[in-house]
Write a protein that holds these residues in place. Structure first.
Motif, PDB file in Angstrom:
ATOM      1  N   THR A  92       0.453  -0.929   0.461  1.00  8.40           N
ATOM      2  CA  THR A  92       0.198   0.024   0.251  1.00  8.40           C
ATOM      3  C   THR A  92       0.676   1.507   0.396  1.00  8.40           C
ATOM      4  O   THR A  92       0.362   2.575  -0.704  1.00  8.40           O
ATOM      5  N   ARG A  93       1.951   1.036   0.890  1.00  6.54           N
ATOM      6  CA  ARG A  93       2.466   2.621   0.980  1.00  6.54           C
ATOM      7  C   ARG A  93       3.531   2.929  -0.392  1.00  6.54           C
ATOM      8  O   ARG A  93       3.345   3.514  -0.653  1.00  6.54           O
ATOM      9  N   TYR A  94       4.246   1.746  -1.006  1.00  6.85           N
ATOM     10  CA  TYR A  94       4.936   2.035  -2.441  1.00  6.85           C
ATOM     11  C   TYR A  94       3.083   2.310  -3.380  1.00  6.85           C
ATOM     12  O   TYR A  94       3.539   3.441  -4.280  1.00  6.85           O
ATOM     13  N   ARG A  95       2.569   1.221  -3.669  1.00 10.85           N
ATOM     14  CA  ARG A  95       1.737   2.448  -4.504  1.00 10.85           C
ATOM     15  C   ARG A  95       1.476   3.275  -4.430  1.00 10.85           C
ATOM     16  O   ARG A  95       1.326   4.460  -5.272  1.00 10.85           O
ATOM     17  N   LYS A  96       0.411   3.958  -2.827  1.00 11.68           N
ATOM     18  CA  LYS A  96       0.862   5.595  -2.678  1.00 11.68           C
ATOM     19  C   LYS A  96       1.590   6.583  -2.820  1.00 11.68           C
ATOM     20  O   LYS A  96       0.532   7.568  -3.770  1.00 11.68           O
ATOM     21  N   LEU A  97       2.535   5.822  -2.993  1.00 14.26           N
ATOM     22  CA  LEU A  97       3.974   7.336  -2.920  1.00 14.26           C
ATOM     23  C   LEU A  97       4.362   7.580  -4.013  1.00 14.26           C
ATOM     24  O   LEU A  97       4.756   8.424  -4.752  1.00 14.26           O
ATOM     25  N   ARG A  98       3.995   6.352  -5.452  1.00  8.16           N
ATOM     26  CA  ARG A  98       3.655   5.837  -6.558  1.00  8.16           C
ATOM     27  C   ARG A  98       2.251   6.495  -7.294  1.00  8.16           C
ATOM     28  O   ARG A  98       3.575   7.645  -7.533  1.00  8.16           O
ATOM     29  N   LYS A  99       1.421   7.075  -6.418  1.00 10.56           N
ATOM     30  CA  LYS A  99       0.818   7.691  -7.058  1.00 10.56           C
ATOM     31  C   LYS A  99       0.724   8.949  -6.995  1.00 10.56           C
ATOM     32  O   LYS A  99       0.223   9.666  -7.675  1.00 10.56           O
ATOM     33  N   TYR A 100       1.784   9.427  -5.457  1.00  5.37           N
ATOM     34  CA  TYR A 100       2.020  10.804  -5.257  1.00  5.37           C
ATOM     35  C   TYR A 100       3.319  10.833  -6.160  1.00  5.37           C
ATOM     36  O   TYR A 100       3.371  12.559  -5.437  1.00  5.37           O
TER      37      TYR A 100
END
Length: 164
Positions: A92-100
């Protein structure tokens, strides 16, 4: 008798909130931004805004620019910490960071970090992902602007009252 340092007032009279009032304010914000607090982020931001706007309106005639700036930075870091904890898993952290907008390597390194929430909340990558502008966009009020607006309004009322 020890000498007490003081600053020049340049002929102006001022006031400031007491140390205990500042501590109570910080304690209240700390309780509102607790990592274990349940609820939607919007509700949490709304309750923070209610407390901060009320406190600033109450103490708007005081000289507290530096305290408000420090509190604003501290509060934004507390919110980053809370968001980081809510993103529980590395995936989740990876996906959110990539999203931002964080690069693959930086996102992977930060997402897999074993450092604590408070420590990760001050990393440059998380600051870029959850920038101050993004927090303001999500509903957090800017305390510095709120203080200026309140002080302007109180000065205007005072001048009108004294017939300037």
């Amino acid at each position: 008798m020890p000498r007490v340092p003081h600053t020049e007032s340049h002929g102006k009279v001022g006031c400031r909130p007491s140390r205990s009032a500042k501590q109570r304010f910080r304690r209240k914000l700390k309780k509102l931004t607790s990592r274990k607090r349940a609820g939607d982020f919007e509700d949490i931001v709304a309750s923070i805004n209610r407390v901060t706007v009320g406190w600033i309106n109450y103490y708007c005639i005081a000289n507290m620019k530096k305290f408000i700036e420090e509190t604003q930075m501290w509060l934004q870091r507390r919110l980053r910490q809370m968001i980081w904890k809510r993103w529980k898993h590395v995936r989740t952290r990876y996906r959110k960071l990539r999203k931002y907008g964080i690069s693959h390597n930086e996102a992977l390194k930060l997402a897999a970090s074993r450092k604590g929430y408070w420590n990760n909340s001050k990393t440059p990558a998380l600051h870029r992902a959850l920038s101050n502008e993004r927090l303001l966009k999500w509903g957090l009020r800017n305390l510095n602007l709120r203080l200026k607006a309140s002080q302007f309004r109180s000065d205007y009322k005072l001048k009108r009252y004294l017939n300037y």
